[in-house]
Design an enzyme around this catalytic site. Structure first.
Site, mmCIF file in Angstrom:
data_model
loop_
_atom_site.group_PDB
_atom_site.id
_atom_site.type_symbol
_atom_site.label_atom_id
_atom_site.label_comp_id
_atom_site.label_asym_id
_atom_site.label_seq_id
_atom_site.Cartn_x
_atom_site.Cartn_y
_atom_site.Cartn_z
ATOM 1 N N ASP A 186 3.003 -1.062 -21.059
ATOM 2 C CA ASP A 186 2.986 -1.953 -19.900
ATOM 3 C C ASP A 186 2.833 -3.391 -20.390
ATOM 4 O OD1 ASP A 186 2.874 -2.783 -17.162
ATOM 5 O OD2 ASP A 186 1.926 -0.884 -16.643
ATOM 6 N N GLU A 211 3.114 3.372 -10.051
ATOM 7 C CA GLU A 211 2.045 2.721 -10.804
ATOM 8 C C GLU A 211 1.504 1.488 -10.093
ATOM 9 O OE1 GLU A 211 0.109 0.040 -13.697
ATOM 10 O OE2 GLU A 211 1.853 -0.344 -12.433
ATOM 11 N N HIS A 245 6.489 2.695 -16.124
ATOM 12 C CA HIS A 245 6.815 2.917 -14.708
ATOM 13 C C HIS A 245 8.047 2.129 -14.298
ATOM 14 C CE1 HIS A 245 5.044 -0.981 -13.269
ATOM 15 N NE2 HIS A 245 4.223 -0.802 -14.271
ATOM 16 N N HIS A 302 2.835 -10.640 -12.636
ATOM 17 C CA HIS A 302 2.918 -10.495 -11.178
ATOM 18 C C HIS A 302 3.279 -11.803 -10.492
ATOM 19 C CE1 HIS A 302 0.765 -6.401 -10.418
ATOM 20 N NE2 HIS A 302 1.580 -6.355 -11.451
#
Length: 390
Positions: free
Chosen positions: A244, A223, A72, A324
């Site tokens: 990913d 995503e 993504h 993240h």
């Protein structure tokens, strides 16, 4: 061995360019155009969905039973929630990430009248003013605000600047490429996945590689909010490998080196046979690998299955430390994963029923070994009638 050599310089060059393009979910047009042009440069003919997801098909020997590789282009970000009376902006996150990692981030807010630079700050950001309270205030998106680098003393000033509720806010990646192979940046999830896919395509094209079935290279745009591959697959695709990040952290088995193959995420186990094939390809091609399970994680594969796609799915990842957050990866993992892609797409299709697009019987269907328990079943168990007799 069937893996191809990956051009690491090309991979890093593309990654650096991708990181420079702001692309929070919902604001991906520019990065879509960039990836599309790169695919065309590599000799493919990409096509876009209405919202901008990209499909580039590299023709193989057969159309049915096609394989898909997906990553993504969208990243985490934020949106303006409302204009505050102190001339700053309240924010909501785009994607799931903690405000702890937003504090101090340099940003760009995009408005209909242009863009402005700014900084995300905790509500109490000055030690000279708030003393110890800067360390005791809560961590949440309600406790941060966006300071715009323009004259904005109140909400009216923000309105004059053209800032409105819903404006997109991108987070500066601040990338560092170290000589020892480590890469530190925000948004490596999943700009690194896009870069290694492009590097794998480049290797396939350079070597004029032949594949047994068509390969659908997919790049999704949603995503991070859970809708990535929900509307990009076509019926010819029988299996999909998602690319990913894997989470390297205490209690996890992921690593920043080699390929991390996910056995399950929060939606459940990945396809037994496709995942097993990934492991075998790593073994056959001497690609370092490890397995892991992600409890608080889902990828493009989950959105495809939720949307009703009848495809086998697997997830192969590059290990990311502090996913993240302030992310770190190593080139070794990116190169290893690109090598796995080249080996996978050139490998034979062993499950013959995957060539079928409609429902079929057990002929050509897969079989999972039951080990010792299998010995207790009669040899003709598949033909044995177990229902009520007439």
């Amino acid at each position: 061995m069937s893996r191809l050599t990956i051009d690491s310089d090309y991979l890093l060059k593309i990654l650096e360019k991708l990181l420079k393009i702001p692309s929070p979910t919902g604001f991906t047009d520019t990065v879509v155009r960039f990836v599309t042009r790169e695919l065309e440069h590599l000799g493919l003919e990409p096509e876009l969905t209405r919202r901008g997801a990209i499909r580039a098909v590299r023709q193989g020997s057969r159309r049915n039973g096609a394989r898909a590789i997906v990553s993504h282009v969208d990243t985490l970000g934020a949106q303006v929630k409302y204009l505050k009376s102190n001339g700053r902006c309240a924010l909501v996150p785009v994607g799931t990430w903690s405000s702890r990692f937003a504090e101090g981030a340099r940003t760009t807010v995009f408005t209909d009248k242009g863009s402005y630079r700014g900084t995300i700050l905790p509500l109490k950001s000055s030690g000279h003013t708030f003393n110890d309270e800067i360390d005791t205030q809560p961590t949440s998106w309600d406790n941060v605000e966006l300071r715009i680098d323009a004259l904005s003393r109140d909400a009216e000033d923000l309105e004059r600047l053209g800032i409105e509720v819903g404006d997109m806010v991108s987070i500066d990646p601040q990338p560092e490429f170290n000589d020892n192979g480590f890469i530190v940046s925000r948004h490596l999830d999943n700009k690194a996945g896009v870069a290694l896919m492009l590097a794998a395509i480049a290797a396939l094209q350079k070597n004029k590689a032949v594949t047994p079935v068509d390969i659908h290279f997919l790049f999704t745009v949603g995503e991070e909010v859970g809708v990535g591959a929900s509307s990009i697959l076509v019926d010819e695709v029988a299996s999909m490998l998602a690319i990913d990040n894997g989470t390297t952290a205490p209690g996890q088995n992921s690593d920043e080196f080699g390929v991390t193959i996910a056995m399950a995420d929060q939606t459940g186990p990945f396809d037994y046979h496709l995942t097993k094939k990934m492991v075998e390809l790593c073994q056959e091609n001497e690609i370092r690998y490890q397995k892991d399970i992600f409890r608080y994680y889902q990828s493009d594969s989950a959105s495809a299955l939720t949307a009703g796609a009848d495809v086998r799915t697997a997830l192969a990842t590059f290990g990311v430390d502090s996913s993240h957050g302030y992310e770190r990866i190593h080139l070794h993992a990116l190169r290893s994963l690109a090598e796995l892609i080249t080996a996978y797409v050139r490998s034979p299709v062993e499950i013959k029923s995957d060539f079928e697009q409609t429902l079929h019987g057990t002929k050509g269907f897969t079989k999972q070994s039951l080990g010792r328990a299998e010995q207790e079943l009669s040899p003709d168990v598949e033909d044995e009638q177990l229902g009520p007799q007439s």
